[in-house]
Design an enzyme around this catalytic site. Sequence first.
Site, PDB file in Angstrom:
ATOM      1  N   ASP A 198       0.875  -1.163   0.000  1.00 24.53           N
ATOM      2  CA  ASP A 198       0.000   0.000   0.000  1.00 24.53           C
ATOM      3  C   ASP A 198       0.920   1.223   0.000  1.00 24.53           C
ATOM      4  OD1 ASP A 198      -2.380   1.638   0.473  1.00 24.53           O
ATOM      5  OD2 ASP A 198      -1.647   1.797   2.535  1.00 24.53           O
ATOM      6  N   ASP A 219      -0.157   5.204   1.163  1.00 22.12           N
ATOM      7  CA  ASP A 219      -0.422   6.119   2.280  1.00 22.12           C
ATOM      8  C   ASP A 219      -0.516   5.353   3.592  1.00 22.12           C
ATOM      9  OD1 ASP A 219      -0.545   8.881   1.473  1.00 22.12           O
ATOM     10  OD2 ASP A 219      -2.294   8.361   0.279  1.00 22.12           O
TER      11      ASP A 219
END
Length: 235
Positions: A13, A15
């Site tokens: 991922d 953020d």
Amino acid sequence: MAQTHHFDAILFDMDGTLVDSTAGVVGAWQLFAETYAGINVEEILSSAHGVRTVENLRNHCGITDTVELEREAERFEAAIVSSANKDGRSGIVKLPGVDAIMKDLQPGAKVPKPVWAICTSATRSYAKAALSAAGIVPPDIFVASEDVTQGKPAPDPYLLGAEKCGVDPTRCLVVEDAPAGIRSGKAAGAKVLGLLTTHTKDQVDDASPDFVVKNLSSVTMKISPDGGVDVTIST
């Protein structure tokens, strides 16, 4: 205690996993609260992380028109960057441990297949801006919001990431901080490493990751001579 596991590819991922853009996200929601009445920024922040911007705007701002959603998503993500960069400094930064891992995942020699990818709920334009601000060079394999029909917690982003890497998703490690993303990785059949960078341990544990650490400073990743990545997790 440290344990080492071998994976064919690592699917990150962005953020909350590789970069911290919290200040910018808060600023963007505060800006949108001026346009859309009834927004409770504090409540949104507790549930919106890890979910695609278009879905957050649909859920919290009541936007249903597709064209308007796309336009407002671009405005929102531009506001994240501008809000995070106030006072002439970048508020989007690498999280602990990321710098060392990024260096170790740059192969010194050509490997048969890509060994890592980013699978983000952000749009490609925002993701590139955020990575640039944090000083992270994007990998060859990059899955953004607009690349999938269904975002996290559906498995689509991580299934596509594994496909683009040319590997079986069950042979991948997903690295996530948000419950929605953890559930996405699990639904894709991957092993999941949960980070305690944006949510409480109870919230992360509730999504059932396979491993949990505070941040990536407790993890090392080394490209194997025969391909894939050896991941050592210290708990």
